[in-house]
Design a protein around this motif. Sequence first.
Motif, PDB file in Angstrom:
ATOM      1  N   TRP A  24       0.798  -1.117  -0.127  1.00 34.21           N
ATOM      2  CA  TRP A  24       0.179   0.035   0.130  1.00 34.21           C
ATOM      3  C   TRP A  24       0.891   1.244   0.047  1.00 34.21           C
ATOM      4  CZ3 TRP A  24      -4.032   2.699  -1.408  1.00 34.21           C
ATOM      5  CH2 TRP A  24      -4.060   3.945  -1.069  1.00 34.21           C
ATOM      6  N   CYS A  49      -6.512  -7.612  -1.081  1.00 38.84           N
ATOM      7  CA  CYS A  49      -6.644  -6.180  -0.674  1.00 38.84           C
ATOM      8  C   CYS A  49      -6.942  -6.261   1.007  1.00 38.84           C
ATOM      9  CB  CYS A  49      -7.592  -5.375  -1.041  1.00 38.84           C
ATOM     10  SG  CYS A  49      -7.541  -3.320  -0.688  1.00 38.84           S
ATOM     11  N   LEU A  57      -7.201   3.183   0.801  1.00 42.83           N
ATOM     12  CA  LEU A  57      -8.065   3.364  -0.087  1.00 42.83           C
ATOM     13  C   LEU A  57      -9.405   4.101   0.058  1.00 42.83           C
ATOM     14  CD1 LEU A  57      -8.147  -0.134  -2.184  1.00 42.83           C
ATOM     15  CD2 LEU A  57      -6.963   2.041  -2.971  1.00 42.83           C
ATOM     16  N   THR A  60      -7.933   7.660   0.371  1.00 38.87           N
ATOM     17  CA  THR A  60      -7.648   8.148  -1.031  1.00 38.87           C
ATOM     18  C   THR A  60      -9.217   8.911  -1.535  1.00 38.87           C
ATOM     19  OG1 THR A  60      -6.017   6.910  -1.269  1.00 38.87           O
ATOM     20  CG2 THR A  60      -6.962   7.609  -3.179  1.00 38.87           C
TER      21      THR A  60
END
Length: 134
Positions: A24, A49, A57, A60
């Motif tokens: 990551w 994941c 994520l 993000t």
Amino acid sequence: MRLLPATGTTVVVTVSGALTARTWPLLRELLRPLQVRYVVLAAADLSACDHVARAGLAATHDLLAARGGRLLIADARAAMADVQRLIDESRMSPSQVCASAHEALLATDVTLDGFLLPDLPLPPVPARRHLRLV
């Protein structure tokens, strides 16, 4: 990981293998300097994941949402259960999971007229059937 700029405000990131606590940070550092609104994560070859990557994520997504954009996940076959956990654990919407990178790009500022991503082929065209006239 591979970054493909689509426009000045949209990038496609192809990933393969697993997004984990070890991998990551590589993706985060790849995205950090970019002032984009849309990130399409082309995840056809993503196998898993973990919770660290899912949290990253989600962060993000929040950053992109603050810019008026979004994170879109495309073609997450093998990692679909992990992607579903990401949706459940974050403010992401199921509409941000797309069947293909091209479908995801349609939800961004990219226009696909005359534009093809070299590593992301278009979905197959349905076979045409011709009627034989007698």
